[in-house]
Design a protein around this motif. Structure first.
Motif, short mmCIF file in Angstrom:
data_model
loop_
_atom_site.label_atom_id
_atom_site.label_comp_id
_atom_site.label_asym_id
_atom_site.label_seq_id
_atom_site.Cartn_x
_atom_site.Cartn_y
_atom_site.Cartn_z
N UNK A 372 25.80 58.91 65.03
CA UNK A 372 26.74 59.70 64.23
C UNK A 372 26.93 59.10 62.85
N UNK A 373 27.00 57.77 62.78
CA UNK A 373 27.18 57.12 61.48
C UNK A 373 25.95 57.27 60.62
N UNK A 374 24.76 57.09 61.21
CA UNK A 374 23.53 57.30 60.45
C UNK A 374 23.48 58.71 59.89
N UNK A 375 23.71 59.67 60.75
CA UNK A 375 23.62 61.07 60.35
C UNK A 375 24.67 61.43 59.31
N UNK A 376 25.92 61.08 59.57
CA UNK A 376 27.00 61.52 58.69
C UNK A 376 26.94 60.86 57.31
N UNK A 377 26.67 59.56 57.26
CA UNK A 377 26.56 58.90 55.96
C UNK A 377 25.32 59.41 55.22
N UNK A 378 24.21 59.56 55.94
CA UNK A 378 22.99 60.06 55.29
C UNK A 378 23.16 61.46 54.74
N UNK A 379 23.76 62.33 55.52
CA UNK A 379 23.96 63.71 55.07
C UNK A 379 24.95 63.76 53.91
N UNK A 380 25.99 62.94 53.98
CA UNK A 380 26.99 62.92 52.90
C UNK A 380 26.36 62.47 51.59
N UNK A 381 25.56 61.42 51.66
CA UNK A 381 24.97 60.86 50.44
C UNK A 381 23.88 61.75 49.87
N UNK A 382 23.00 62.25 50.73
CA UNK A 382 21.79 62.91 50.25
C UNK A 382 21.80 64.44 50.38
N UNK A 383 22.69 64.99 51.19
CA UNK A 383 22.62 66.42 51.46
C UNK A 383 23.78 67.25 50.98
N UNK A 384 25.00 66.79 51.28
CA UNK A 384 26.17 67.62 51.04
C UNK A 384 26.33 68.13 49.63
N UNK A 385 26.05 67.27 48.67
CA UNK A 385 26.22 67.67 47.27
C UNK A 385 24.89 68.03 46.61
N UNK A 386 23.81 68.10 47.40
CA UNK A 386 22.52 68.42 46.79
C UNK A 386 22.50 69.81 46.14
N UNK A 387 23.08 70.87 46.75
CA UNK A 387 23.12 72.15 46.04
C UNK A 387 23.88 72.06 44.72
N UNK A 388 24.99 71.33 44.73
CA UNK A 388 25.77 71.15 43.50
C UNK A 388 24.95 70.40 42.45
N UNK A 389 24.30 69.31 42.87
CA UNK A 389 23.56 68.47 41.93
C UNK A 389 22.41 69.24 41.29
N UNK A 390 21.60 69.94 42.10
CA UNK A 390 20.45 70.63 41.53
C UNK A 390 20.89 71.82 40.68
N UNK A 391 22.00 72.48 41.06
CA UNK A 391 22.52 73.58 40.23
C UNK A 391 22.99 73.04 38.89
N UNK A 392 23.69 71.91 38.93
CA UNK A 392 24.15 71.28 37.68
C UNK A 392 22.97 70.84 36.82
N UNK A 393 21.98 70.23 37.46
CA UNK A 393 20.80 69.78 36.71
C UNK A 393 20.08 70.94 36.03
N UNK A 394 19.94 72.04 36.75
CA UNK A 394 19.29 73.20 36.15
C UNK A 394 20.12 73.79 35.03
N UNK A 395 21.46 73.75 35.19
CA UNK A 395 22.32 74.24 34.13
C UNK A 395 22.24 73.39 32.87
N UNK A 396 22.10 72.08 33.04
CA UNK A 396 22.06 71.16 31.90
C UNK A 396 20.68 71.15 31.24
N UNK A 397 19.64 71.12 32.07
CA UNK A 397 18.29 70.97 31.53
C UNK A 397 17.56 72.29 31.33
#
Length: 428
Positions: A372-397
């Motif tokens: 559970x810790x592997x999954x939850x920390x991994x998903x939080x760091x690399x997955x949860x905000x990935x749609x936000x990050x790539x949308x922001x990156x496309x908006x900026x660049x």
């Protein structure tokens, strides 16, 4: 029945019928989690307008995606609370608690009035719902995966655990189909007014069924003599935890970008229709559902767990950039479906073997908490905000290739972690 401790019963091996019920019980909760995440992703544009109003449509979408990601901040807490509950009181206790929280969060999203009706309270309730869902999801994966692995013989472990991963694909398929049908049958006005709530209401109705099935399943695979603590997991398995978290980068980024975010990307960036974009998610979900048990059968025949992981990671690294290059240069509907379905087949059908490799690195009394810790920390760091990050990156660049670069970074991180992950088999 005898007991090893007051809280964890020992039982004989379950019958074939009990095994099937346990598979359903484990899958239905995981399915509900992924279903809700899927329909939220597909409704992100509408939710942004209704609950995060702004004069700038991009700002509303970013706020909706940030709220999607906010639920992931609760996953580590859920991993600690629910994972430890499952290791201490039994897998059933953890799974019952998680499905109650998930159903409650889904119901709040389904019935919360819009910002125009109740003001900022609506925004707060949507955020609260996502936090509850994140808390539930944090402990769900580890408890369900551990229970399924402990049911299986040594040569069937990957296959059994693959049904947990496969259920995520089935749920993404169900969520996408519901979204596609409602979008096709309702007018745009009706969809934005009330139609977007239908998928959430349907998901909420699954909750009581899942609770009933889990309430009446037998406890299996327990009997550890230890009384585990979270601190003991950190103290004794720190290397396994850290490299396991990094291993989650590739599958997490892949599913959240290629399945959950892809419909939004196809609509807002590549200007395809809503129906077609949802059908791509349907295809990806079907591939994940069918492909995981098939590849798991192959993995169970291998003496070691790592080689198949290397194969899928390297193949994804090779394919990611060309796939997005074709998508962003006017790929038609059929070619887009082929690219997304093909990527899902390579990147997202190895869930059983990957999870078993991680579970086997923990002793029985640490498995649910550790996974559970592997999954939850991994998903939080690399997955949860990935749609936000790539949308922001496309908006900026202004570069539509931003998702490809994000995926490539995640794949390289996981490849590095796989090299150093301790491939050991603990406590059969």
């Amino acid at each position: 029945m005898t007991t090893a401790s007051p809280s964890i019963p020992i039982q004989t091996a379950p019958t074939a019928a009990q095994t099937k019920r346990i598979i359903v019980a484990a899958a239905i909760g995981n399915g509900l989690i992924m279903y809700d995440f899927t329909v939220y992703s597909f409704s992100a544009v509408i939710i942004g307008k209704l609950y995060f109003p702004s004069s700038n449509p991009l700002s509303s979408l970013l706020m909706a995606l940030a709220t999607f990601g906010a639920g992931f901040l609760m996953r580590p807490l859920g991993a600690i609370v629910i994972g430890n509950l499952a290791d201490h009181k039994g897998r059933k206790a953890g799974l019952l608690f998680s499905i109650v929280l998930m159903t409650l969060g889904t119901g709040i999203i389904a019935f919360t009035p819009s910002y125009a009706s109740i003001g900022v309270t609506a925004t707060v309730l949507i955020v609260l719902a996502r936090l509850l869902q994140g808390l539930a999801a944090g402990g769900e994966i580890g408890a369900a995966s551990a229970m399924l692995m402990e049911l299986a013989d040594k040569n069937q472990r990957c296959y059994m655990v693959s049904w947990r991963a496969g259920s995520q694909g089935a749920s993404a398929l169900a969520g996408a189909l519901v979204g596609a049908v409602t979008t096709a049958l309702l007018t745009r006005e009706a969809m934005q007014d009330w139609g977007w709530r239908i998928p959430f209401i349907l998901g909420m109705l699954v909750g009581p069924v899942g609770w009933y099935v889990r309430r009446h399943m037998s406890e299996a695979g327990m009997g550890a003599q230890h009384r585990p603590t979270v601190t003991s997991v950190f103290a004794q398995r720190s290397r396994t935890l850290w490299f396991g978290i990094l291993l989650m980068a590739a599958p997490t980024a892949s599913i959240y970008i290629m399945v959950f975010y892809m419909p939004t990307y196809l609509i807002t960036t590549l200007h395809l229709s809503s129906t077609i974009s949802l059908l791509t998610a349907c295809l990806a979900g079907a591939v994940i559902f069918v492909g995981n048990p098939i590849l798991a059968r192959v993995a169970d025949r291998q003496r070691r767990r790592k080689p198949i992981q290397y194969l899928t990671l390297i193949a994804c690294i090779v394919l990611t950039y060309p796939a997005f290059l074709v998508l962003t240069h006017g790929a038609g509907v059929l070619l887009s479906l082929f690219i997304i379905g093909g990527y899902a087949a390579v990147a997202l059908t190895n869930g059983g073997a990957s999870a078993v490799m991680m579970l086997e690195a923990f002793p029985r009394h640490h498995r649910a908490t550790g996974m559970s810790m592997i999954y939850s920390f991994g998903v939080t760091i690399f997955g949860g905000f990935s749609p936000f990050i790539v949308t922001w990156l496309m908006g900026v660049t202004g570069n539509p290739m931003a998702p490809a670069w994000y995926l490539l970074a995640a794949l390289c991180i996981s490849l590095f972690a796989l090299i150093w992950f301790p491939e050991t088999v603990e406590d059969r």
